[in-house]
Design a protein around this motif. Structure first.
Motif, PDB file in Angstrom:
ATOM      1  N   ASP A  63       0.835  -1.202   0.000  1.00 45.60           N
ATOM      2  CA  ASP A  63       0.000   0.000   0.000  1.00 45.60           C
ATOM      3  C   ASP A  63       0.870   1.253   0.000  1.00 45.60           C
ATOM      4  OD1 ASP A  63      -2.431   1.470   0.152  1.00 45.60           O
ATOM      5  OD2 ASP A  63      -2.176   1.684   2.311  1.00 45.60           O
ATOM      6  N   LYS A  64       1.915   1.235   0.805  1.00 48.17           N
ATOM      7  CA  LYS A  64       2.839   2.370   0.863  1.00 48.17           C
ATOM      8  C   LYS A  64       3.567   2.551  -0.464  1.00 48.17           C
ATOM      9  CE  LYS A  64       6.754   4.136   3.569  1.00 48.17           C
ATOM     10  NZ  LYS A  64       7.675   3.846   4.709  1.00 48.17           N
ATOM     11  N   LEU A  65       3.940   1.439  -1.088  1.00 48.47           N
ATOM     12  CA  LEU A  65       4.646   1.490  -2.370  1.00 48.47           C
ATOM     13  C   LEU A  65       3.763   2.103  -3.449  1.00 48.47           C
ATOM     14  CD1 LEU A  65       7.353   0.489  -3.724  1.00 48.47           C
ATOM     15  CD2 LEU A  65       6.014  -1.482  -4.507  1.00 48.47           C
ATOM     16  N   ILE A  66       2.515   1.668  -3.510  1.00 49.85           N
ATOM     17  CA  ILE A  66       1.587   2.188  -4.519  1.00 49.85           C
ATOM     18  C   ILE A  66       1.314   3.674  -4.290  1.00 49.85           C
ATOM     19  CG2 ILE A  66      -0.776   2.032  -5.402  1.00 49.85           C
ATOM     20  CD1 ILE A  66      -0.672  -0.980  -4.741  1.00 49.85           C
ATOM     21  N   SER A  67       1.144   4.048  -3.040  1.00 47.82           N
ATOM     22  CA  SER A  67       0.846   5.449  -2.714  1.00 47.82           C
ATOM     23  C   SER A  67       1.982   6.385  -3.109  1.00 47.82           C
ATOM     24  CB  SER A  67       0.566   5.584  -1.211  1.00 47.82           C
ATOM     25  OG  SER A  67      -0.565   4.817  -0.832  1.00 47.82           O
ATOM     26  N   ALA A  68       3.203   5.852  -3.145  1.00 47.00           N
ATOM     27  CA  ALA A  68       4.373   6.685  -3.448  1.00 47.00           C
ATOM     28  C   ALA A  68       4.569   6.914  -4.944  1.00 47.00           C
ATOM     29  CB  ALA A  68       5.631   6.042  -2.864  1.00 47.00           C
ATOM     30  N   THR A  69       3.691   6.353  -5.787  1.00 40.88           N
ATOM     31  CA  THR A  69       3.890   6.454  -7.234  1.00 40.88           C
ATOM     32  C   THR A  69       3.238   7.682  -7.854  1.00 40.88           C
ATOM     33  OG1 THR A  69       1.885   5.141  -7.688  1.00 40.88           O
ATOM     34  CG2 THR A  69       3.974   3.938  -7.447  1.00 40.88           C
ATOM     35  N   GLU A  71       2.522  10.565  -9.734  1.00 35.38           N
ATOM     36  CA  GLU A  71       3.288  11.458 -10.616  1.00 35.38           C
ATOM     37  C   GLU A  71       4.789  11.373 -10.346  1.00 35.38           C
ATOM     38  OE1 GLU A  71       1.692  15.373 -10.352  1.00 35.38           O
ATOM     39  OE2 GLU A  71      -0.221  14.838 -11.283  1.00 35.38           O
ATOM     40  N   THR A  72       5.252  10.182 -10.015  1.00 39.23           N
ATOM     41  CA  THR A  72       6.678   9.979  -9.733  1.00 39.23           C
ATOM     42  C   THR A  72       7.281   9.056 -10.776  1.00 39.23           C
ATOM     43  OG1 THR A  72       6.264  10.210  -7.362  1.00 39.23           O
ATOM     44  CG2 THR A  72       8.355   9.211  -8.016  1.00 39.23           C
ATOM     45  N   GLY A  73       8.395   9.477 -11.366  1.00 40.75           N
ATOM     46  CA  GLY A  73       9.075   8.665 -12.361  1.00 40.75           C
ATOM     47  C   GLY A  73      10.027   7.667 -11.720  1.00 40.75           C
ATOM     48  N   TRP A  74      10.496   6.730 -12.543  1.00 38.17           N
ATOM     49  CA  TRP A  74      11.328   5.646 -12.045  1.00 38.17           C
ATOM     50  C   TRP A  74      12.634   6.134 -11.429  1.00 38.17           C
ATOM     51  CZ3 TRP A  74      11.646   1.131 -10.122  1.00 38.17           C
ATOM     52  CH2 TRP A  74      12.850   0.419 -10.135  1.00 38.17           C
ATOM     53  N   LYS A  75      13.264   7.136 -12.015  1.00 35.29           N
ATOM     54  CA  LYS A  75      14.555   7.603 -11.511  1.00 35.29           C
ATOM     55  C   LYS A  75      14.448   8.042 -10.054  1.00 35.29           C
ATOM     56  CE  LYS A  75      16.239   9.087 -16.045  1.00 35.29           C
ATOM     57  NZ  LYS A  75      16.616  10.241 -16.908  1.00 35.29           N
ATOM     58  N   GLU A  76      13.421   8.799  -9.751  1.00 32.33           N
ATOM     59  CA  GLU A  76      13.211   9.249  -8.375  1.00 32.33           C
ATOM     60  C   GLU A  76      12.672   8.116  -7.508  1.00 32.33           C
ATOM     61  OE1 GLU A  76      10.317  12.376  -5.908  1.00 32.33           O
ATOM     62  OE2 GLU A  76      10.538  12.555  -8.092  1.00 32.33           O
ATOM     63  N   PHE A  77      11.733   7.381  -8.057  1.00 26.25           N
ATOM     64  CA  PHE A  77      11.066   6.316  -7.309  1.00 26.25           C
ATOM     65  C   PHE A  77      12.039   5.212  -6.901  1.00 26.25           C
ATOM     66  CE2 PHE A  77       8.457   2.401  -7.198  1.00 26.25           C
ATOM     67  CZ  PHE A  77       7.516   2.773  -6.252  1.00 26.25           C
ATOM     68  N   SER A  78      12.949   4.858  -7.806  1.00 25.60           N
ATOM     69  CA  SER A  78      13.868   3.750  -7.540  1.00 25.60           C
ATOM     70  C   SER A  78      14.873   4.072  -6.444  1.00 25.60           C
ATOM     71  CB  SER A  78      14.618   3.370  -8.823  1.00 25.60           C
ATOM     72  OG  SER A  78      15.425   4.454  -9.271  1.00 25.60           O
ATOM     73  N   GLN A  79      15.137   5.349  -6.235  1.00 28.49           N
ATOM     74  CA  GLN A  79      16.113   5.745  -5.225  1.00 28.49           C
ATOM     75  C   GLN A  79      15.511   5.898  -3.831  1.00 28.49           C
ATOM     76  OE1 GLN A  79      19.429   5.873  -5.869  1.00 28.49           O
ATOM     77  NE2 GLN A  79      18.740   5.094  -7.857  1.00 28.49           N
ATOM     78  N   GLY A  80      14.183   5.883  -3.761  1.00 24.30           N
ATOM     79  CA  GLY A  80      13.525   6.070  -2.472  1.00 24.30           C
ATOM     80  C   GLY A  80      12.581   4.938  -2.121  1.00 24.30           C
ATOM     81  N   PRO A  81      11.292   5.093  -2.465  1.00 26.10           N
ATOM     82  CA  PRO A  81      10.280   4.103  -2.063  1.00 26.10           C
ATOM     83  C   PRO A  81      10.570   2.682  -2.538  1.00 26.10           C
ATOM     84  CG  PRO A  81       9.237   6.112  -2.834  1.00 26.10           C
ATOM     85  CD  PRO A  81      10.689   6.262  -3.135  1.00 26.10           C
ATOM     86  N   TRP A  82      11.029   2.543  -3.792  1.00 23.10           N
ATOM     87  CA  TRP A  82      11.269   1.192  -4.307  1.00 23.10           C
ATOM     88  C   TRP A  82      12.446   0.526  -3.606  1.00 23.10           C
ATOM     89  CZ3 TRP A  82      15.173  -1.311  -7.246  1.00 23.10           C
ATOM     90  CH2 TRP A  82      14.797  -2.560  -7.749  1.00 23.10           C
ATOM     91  N   ARG A  83      13.514   1.283  -3.371  1.00 21.32           N
ATOM     92  CA  ARG A  83      14.676   0.728  -2.664  1.00 21.32           C
ATOM     93  C   ARG A  83      14.275   0.301  -1.252  1.00 21.32           C
ATOM     94  NH1 ARG A  83      20.311   3.949  -2.570  1.00 21.32           N
ATOM     95  NH2 ARG A  83      20.243   3.208  -4.742  1.00 21.32           N
TER      96      ARG A  83
END
Length: 228
Positions: A63-69, A71-83
């Motif tokens: 749920d937290k992962l989905i909420s963090a998406t 209007e967020t692109g992969w470059k930003e997303f991969s360095q924070g929520p996804w990691r």
């Protein structure tokens, strides 16, 4: 006559002792069997509680992962929520493997495989996250469903990166299609999360049924409003 009486007394005493020993042994055996059954039931109930915690942790992380998406692109997303999620997922996956063996021991392999199927551990996503696919895909393997959800989220953020880059570069071609794809992935991720929740409930209900079969107490509600 006296000798016969003595023999009879001795035989009677021996038989009485044997019967007493047999009765004592039978009683001890029954007590040990009840104690073992009680210990088994306690361990099974603890296993259910552990499974609830694992499933709940997984839901909250997804749920937290989905909420963090948003209007967020992969470059930003991969360095924070996804990691952060990947770090959680590695620990969570190990917990699920351990729990699989506990569930198999106390509830059977079918229940254990509903959590995670160790005979078919996926090397990647089990499907592409297409919204048109059967919602039942992965229903009975919650680990796979979580992996599918994570894949959908990654797909969404990668597409968002392309959208952002094309907007900056002034390239409108195909922009609307990509925006629709992101929205579709977002809907798919939400559906997958709901299915994870529903699948968790189904598993816990099934485990509760097995607990009843093992002898766990269950309240029976009597309908006092029943008409004659």
């Amino acid at each position: 006559m006296a000798e016969n009486s003595l023999v009879t007394a001795v035989v009677t005493a021996v038989l009485t002792s044997l019967l007493t020993l047999a009765g004592t042994y039978a009683l001890q055996s029954r007590q040990e069997a009840r104690a073992q059954a009680s210990q088994f039931l306690d361990a099974a109930q603890n296993t259910v509680q552990e499974t609830v915690a694992i499933l709940d942790d997984g839901y909250n992380a997804l749920d937290k992962l989905i909420s963090a998406t948003h209007e967020t692109g992969w470059k930003e997303f991969s360095q924070g929520p996804w990691r952060e999620y990947r770090a959680f997922e590695r620990r969570w996956h190990q917990r699920m493997i351990v729990q699989h063996f506990k569930l198999e021991r106390y509830f059977g392999k079918d229940m254990a495989d509903t959590l995670i199927d160790l005979d078919d551990v996926p090397m990647g996503p089990t499907h592409t996250g297409n919204a048109k696919e059967d919602p039942a895909v992965g229903r009975y393997n919650l680990q796979k469903l979580a992996a599918d959800t994570e894949y959908t989220v990654r797909s969404m953020t990668v597409t968002q990166d392309i959208i952002d880059e094309d907007i900056k570069a002034g390239k409108p071609d195909g922009l609307m299609e990509m925006i629709l794809a992101v929205n579709s992935d977002r809907d798919t991720a939400s559906r997958q999360l709901k299915e994870y929740d529903a699948g968790s409930i189904r598993l816990l209900k099934a485990l509760d049924g097995r607990l009843t079969e093992l002898g766990a107490s269950k309240v029976t509600v009597v309908n006092t409003n029943k008409k004659d």
